[in-house]
Design a protein around this motif. Structure first.
Motif, PDB file in Angstrom:
ATOM      1  N   SER A   1       0.823  -1.193   0.000  1.00 35.79           N
ATOM      2  CA  SER A   1       0.000   0.000   0.000  1.00 35.79           C
ATOM      3  C   SER A   1       0.867   1.256   0.000  1.00 35.79           C
ATOM      4  O   SER A   1       1.745   1.412   0.854  1.00 35.79           O
ATOM      5  N   ILE A   2       0.615   2.127  -0.966  1.00 34.42           N
ATOM      6  CA  ILE A   2       1.313   3.406  -1.044  1.00 34.42           C
ATOM      7  C   ILE A   2       0.262   4.505  -0.924  1.00 34.42           C
ATOM      8  O   ILE A   2      -0.631   4.611  -1.761  1.00 34.42           O
ATOM      9  N   ASN A   3       0.347   5.287   0.121  1.00 32.52           N
ATOM     10  CA  ASN A   3      -0.537   6.434   0.303  1.00 32.52           C
ATOM     11  C   ASN A   3       0.231   7.686  -0.088  1.00 32.52           C
ATOM     12  O   ASN A   3       1.432   7.760   0.132  1.00 32.52           O
ATOM     13  N   ILE A   4      -0.487   8.655  -0.634  1.00 36.29           N
ATOM     14  CA  ILE A   4       0.179   9.836  -1.176  1.00 36.29           C
ATOM     15  C   ILE A   4      -0.453  11.103  -0.633  1.00 36.29           C
ATOM     16  O   ILE A   4      -1.685  11.234  -0.630  1.00 36.29           O
ATOM     17  N   VAL A   5       0.399  12.021  -0.188  1.00 35.64           N
ATOM     18  CA  VAL A   5      -0.021  13.369   0.176  1.00 35.64           C
ATOM     19  C   VAL A   5       0.972  14.336  -0.464  1.00 35.64           C
ATOM     20  O   VAL A   5       2.092  13.954  -0.802  1.00 35.64           O
ATOM     21  N   SER A   6       0.550  15.586  -0.613  1.00 33.40           N
ATOM     22  CA  SER A   6       1.387  16.541  -1.340  1.00 33.40           C
ATOM     23  C   SER A   6       2.036  17.612  -0.466  1.00 33.40           C
ATOM     24  O   SER A   6       2.841  18.393  -0.965  1.00 33.40           O
ATOM     25  N   THR A   7       1.717  17.659   0.813  1.00 36.96           N
ATOM     26  CA  THR A   7       2.291  18.681   1.689  1.00 36.96           C
ATOM     27  C   THR A   7       2.699  18.073   3.031  1.00 36.96           C
ATOM     28  O   THR A   7       2.197  17.017   3.426  1.00 36.96           O
ATOM     29  N   GLY A   8       3.577  18.781   3.734  1.00 36.23           N
ATOM     30  CA  GLY A   8       3.972  18.351   5.068  1.00 36.23           C
ATOM     31  C   GLY A   8       2.811  18.381   6.048  1.00 36.23           C
ATOM     32  O   GLY A   8       2.681  17.509   6.901  1.00 36.23           O
ATOM     33  N   ALA A   9       1.950  19.388   5.924  1.00 42.81           N
ATOM     34  CA  ALA A   9       0.791  19.488   6.820  1.00 42.81           C
ATOM     35  C   ALA A   9      -0.148  18.296   6.625  1.00 42.81           C
ATOM     36  O   ALA A   9      -0.644  17.714   7.599  1.00 42.81           O
ATOM     37  N   LYS A  10      -0.382  17.925   5.372  1.00 42.04           N
ATOM     38  CA  LYS A  10      -1.234  16.756   5.108  1.00 42.04           C
ATOM     39  C   LYS A  10      -0.558  15.476   5.612  1.00 42.04           C
ATOM     40  O   LYS A  10      -1.237  14.566   6.089  1.00 42.04           O
ATOM     41  N   ALA A  11       0.753  15.422   5.521  1.00 45.51           N
ATOM     42  CA  ALA A  11       1.470  14.256   6.035  1.00 45.51           C
ATOM     43  C   ALA A  11       1.249  14.110   7.540  1.00 45.51           C
ATOM     44  O   ALA A  11       0.993  13.006   8.028  1.00 45.51           O
ATOM     45  N   LEU A  12       1.338  15.210   8.268  1.00 41.11           N
ATOM     46  CA  LEU A  12       1.106  15.142   9.712  1.00 41.11           C
ATOM     47  C   LEU A  12      -0.328  14.742  10.023  1.00 41.11           C
ATOM     48  O   LEU A  12      -0.576  13.962  10.946  1.00 41.11           O
ATOM     49  N   ASP A  13      -1.282  15.266   9.252  1.00 40.63           N
ATOM     50  CA  ASP A  13      -2.677  14.853   9.437  1.00 40.63           C
ATOM     51  C   ASP A  13      -2.816  13.354   9.192  1.00 40.63           C
ATOM     52  O   ASP A  13      -3.481  12.646   9.951  1.00 40.63           O
ATOM     53  N   PHE A  14      -2.187  12.851   8.137  1.00 43.21           N
ATOM     54  CA  PHE A  14      -2.229  11.427   7.823  1.00 43.21           C
ATOM     55  C   PHE A  14      -1.618  10.615   8.968  1.00 43.21           C
ATOM     56  O   PHE A  14      -2.213   9.655   9.451  1.00 43.21           O
TER      57      PHE A  14
END
Length: 153
Positions: free
Chosen positions: A34-47
């Protein structure tokens, strides 16, 4: 090894073309992880903290990230990861276009497991992703998940 856990990776990259190439490399290898993708550091922290739209997110056992991120600099994100006892043990690979010495030094100072410069040529980029995937799936052993520090003793 047959007892390997499936790879749950988080890719943090603002460049849609690099994301496409990354996914293409894994698709061609018939990878079932499984590869999940986010485009920003803020979204990464939310994830990673399972907040907002990511309340059902699975904690990754590998983070691949560009350090050139919008909203939150990649170095800031690395500082956040290192400061969080729940996240600091997740291996991090920086996969970036930056070849600046200060980015490399700062990344390793912030405990990244590898710093890889993205190749410009698409075919070479695909080869790099396949190499990373093979290494992290077949060679590297990650720490087991644990709930209490006593489990480590």
């Amino acid at each position: 090894m047959t007892d390997r856990q499936p790879l749950e990776a988080l890719l943090i990259d603002p460049n849609p073309e690099d994301v496409r190439l990354f996914l293409e490399a894994l698709e061609n290898e018939k990878i079932t992880n499984s590869i999940n993708i986010v485009s920003t550091g803020a979204k990464a922290l939310d994830f990673l903290h399972q907040r907002g739209e990511y309340t059902d997110a699975v904690r990754p056992n590998l983070i691949l990230m560009d350090i050139e991120l919008p909203q939150m600099d990649g170095q800031e994100l690395l500082e956040e990861l290192n400061g969080d006892p729940e996240l600091m043990h997740i291996p991090v690979i920086v996969l970036t276009g930056s070849d600046k010495a200060e980015d490399i030094v700062q990344s390793y100072d912030l405990h990244v497991n590898a710093y890889v410069q993205k190749p410009v040529e698409p075919d070479t980029f695909l080869d790099v992703v396949r190499s990373l995937e093979g290494f992290w799936l077949e060679v590297v052993r990650s720490p087991p998940e644990y709930e209490e520090e006593d489990d480590l003793l």
